[in-house]
Design a protein around this motif. Sequence first.
Motif, PDB file in Angstrom:
ATOM      1  N   PRO A 183       1.001  -1.585  -0.041  1.00 46.18           N
ATOM      2  CA  PRO A 183       0.029  -0.124  -0.418  1.00 46.18           C
ATOM      3  C   PRO A 183       0.408   0.814  -0.117  1.00 46.18           C
ATOM      4  O   PRO A 183       0.740   2.306  -0.764  1.00 46.18           O
ATOM      5  CB  PRO A 183      -0.895   0.126   1.492  1.00 46.18           C
ATOM      6  CG  PRO A 183      -1.029  -1.260   1.066  1.00 46.18           C
ATOM      7  CD  PRO A 183       0.238  -2.309   1.142  1.00 46.18           C
ATOM      8  N   LEU A 184       1.994   1.043   0.520  1.00 44.18           N
ATOM      9  CA  LEU A 184       2.804   2.501   0.586  1.00 44.18           C
ATOM     10  C   LEU A 184       2.875   2.314  -0.855  1.00 44.18           C
ATOM     11  O   LEU A 184       3.340   4.015  -1.321  1.00 44.18           O
ATOM     12  CB  LEU A 184       3.829   1.895   1.561  1.00 44.18           C
ATOM     13  CG  LEU A 184       4.674   3.573   1.417  1.00 44.18           C
ATOM     14  CD1 LEU A 184       4.405   4.710   2.267  1.00 44.18           C
ATOM     15  CD2 LEU A 184       6.334   2.415   2.647  1.00 44.18           C
ATOM     16  N   SER A 187       0.655   4.248  -2.588  1.00 45.59           N
ATOM     17  CA  SER A 187      -0.080   5.859  -2.410  1.00 45.59           C
ATOM     18  C   SER A 187       0.847   6.567  -2.996  1.00 45.59           C
ATOM     19  O   SER A 187       0.876   6.666  -3.579  1.00 45.59           O
ATOM     20  CB  SER A 187       0.948   5.611  -0.526  1.00 45.59           C
ATOM     21  OG  SER A 187       0.369   7.218  -0.418  1.00 45.59           O
ATOM     22  N   ARG A 188       2.757   6.010  -3.104  1.00 42.84           N
ATOM     23  CA  ARG A 188       3.335   6.849  -4.109  1.00 42.84           C
ATOM     24  C   ARG A 188       3.624   6.874  -5.195  1.00 42.84           C
ATOM     25  O   ARG A 188       3.658   8.091  -6.360  1.00 42.84           O
ATOM     26  CB  ARG A 188       4.867   6.071  -3.802  1.00 42.84           C
ATOM     27  CG  ARG A 188       5.980   6.743  -1.934  1.00 42.84           C
ATOM     28  CD  ARG A 188       6.978   5.173  -2.021  1.00 42.84           C
ATOM     29  NE  ARG A 188       7.577   5.726  -2.764  1.00 42.84           N
ATOM     30  CZ  ARG A 188       8.772   5.611  -3.118  1.00 42.84           C
ATOM     31  NH1 ARG A 188       9.087   3.933  -1.927  1.00 42.84           N
ATOM     32  NH2 ARG A 188       9.911   5.784  -3.608  1.00 42.84           N
ATOM     33  N   GLU A 190       0.326   6.713  -6.479  1.00 44.08           N
ATOM     34  CA  GLU A 190      -0.855   7.744  -6.964  1.00 44.08           C
ATOM     35  C   GLU A 190       0.076   9.096  -6.806  1.00 44.08           C
ATOM     36  O   GLU A 190      -0.243  10.621  -7.213  1.00 44.08           O
ATOM     37  CB  GLU A 190      -1.619   7.770  -5.541  1.00 44.08           C
ATOM     38  CG  GLU A 190      -3.043   8.673  -5.649  1.00 44.08           C
ATOM     39  CD  GLU A 190      -3.593   8.523  -6.613  1.00 44.08           C
ATOM     40  OE1 GLU A 190      -4.653   8.753  -7.332  1.00 44.08           O
ATOM     41  OE2 GLU A 190      -3.338   7.480  -7.429  1.00 44.08           O
ATOM     42  N   SER A 191       0.704   9.445  -5.873  1.00 45.92           N
ATOM     43  CA  SER A 191       1.280  10.769  -5.535  1.00 45.92           C
ATOM     44  C   SER A 191       2.303  11.473  -6.668  1.00 45.92           C
ATOM     45  O   SER A 191       1.921  12.328  -7.535  1.00 45.92           O
ATOM     46  CB  SER A 191       2.441  10.900  -4.733  1.00 45.92           C
ATOM     47  OG  SER A 191       2.056  10.867  -3.170  1.00 45.92           O
ATOM     48  N   GLN A 336      -2.622  -0.168 -10.430  1.00 46.71           N
ATOM     49  CA  GLN A 336      -2.960  -0.333  -9.305  1.00 46.71           C
ATOM     50  C   GLN A 336      -4.161  -0.994  -8.737  1.00 46.71           C
ATOM     51  O   GLN A 336      -4.501  -1.735  -8.133  1.00 46.71           O
ATOM     52  CB  GLN A 336      -4.059   0.761  -8.789  1.00 46.71           C
ATOM     53  CG  GLN A 336      -2.525   2.745  -8.806  1.00 46.71           C
ATOM     54  CD  GLN A 336      -3.371   3.143  -9.226  1.00 46.71           C
ATOM     55  OE1 GLN A 336      -4.320   4.070  -9.531  1.00 46.71           O
ATOM     56  NE2 GLN A 336      -2.560   5.011  -7.926  1.00 46.71           N
TER      57      GLN A 336
END
Length: 360
Positions: A183-184, A187-188, A190-191, A336
């Motif tokens: 998930p980390l 998230s990165r 996504e950023s 994703q």
Amino acid sequence: MSYHKFSLIPGQIDVVTSKGESNYQEVLNDFASADYIFVTTYNISQKREALLNSLKEAATHAEVRIVTNIPNRYETYYGDNVRKKASESIDHYTRKLTSNDNEEQIGAFFNFQNHSKVVLTNNIAYIGSANFSEESSNNRETGFIIRDKELVQVVIDNLIPIILDESIRYYRNSFKEKKLVLPLLASRLESATMRIEEESYTYIGRFEEVKIYNHWDPQLRKESLEVLLELLEEVEDEIYRINELYETDEFADLIDSDAIEQIKILCSEDDNISELASFNESHYASDLIAEWNVHNEEMDEAAQRASDQTFEKKQELAEAAEQDIESIFLNIQKIQNSFEVVIRKLSDLEDEQETSIDNT
């Protein structure tokens, strides 16, 4: 102490019998130079750590596998005391086999019908009666030492797969770790996606903002593409580590590798997106003026003409890159989505392991 040895086949196979010392000490002595170590035992020591520590030390340079039963664990429990004793034994064994830092090199397995005892390296093998526990040295134990490396390989190729196929791999706390790492990474990712989006699109509308592609003045930067590509490499490395850890190609199949490869191609040097991100307006305008060989009195007019042509060139690059940038976002969405599938698979494996081992 008593230790006796006699040869069955000189230089190849010996019979060893001992009491008061380890029946497989010669194999333990080879741990330091081994590339591969395999142990199967009915039990390990309750309190002593020396033998397990020898495996953990060897795991820094060797592939290590250990298979053990769990005494006091049964398929069915008739009474709370029996169930409690089994639960304590399961907890003890899983904790003992958890406390190492070489999880990707050392593999722990449980086999609840196993009573065989084998301790071997790729150089020398012991097959006999002694468990891989310090307490076994107190008993009269007898076994065979195989010194011929070709015969050792025969054991590795034929016996070990049978035992491992019947065993349950214990992955310790890796499920929790991987379900945090993935998930980390997501998230990165996504950023990084939002960063490219902000540099490529703009929003219009007074009350309900609408996202549109910025043809006239995109701010896409090469650094943003590099961040994305480096992150995709991290994703591939992590999936590779997961495959290695769980000894399967299944997770690599779950991740959309085609989407990753497509993004790499779209961001490759001299492609539309890379050309737009690398476009330097000042350098382009200066090169035009230098090419025109302009006199000082014509400089203002030339600068304006260079500025206009630079603006047109940037718009041209932006239009050429539009579909490719949209394709990047579509492929990122595929990655994703596949992350979610991997995380669900990890959860399923974790549940399967817990119910298979701890049945109390």
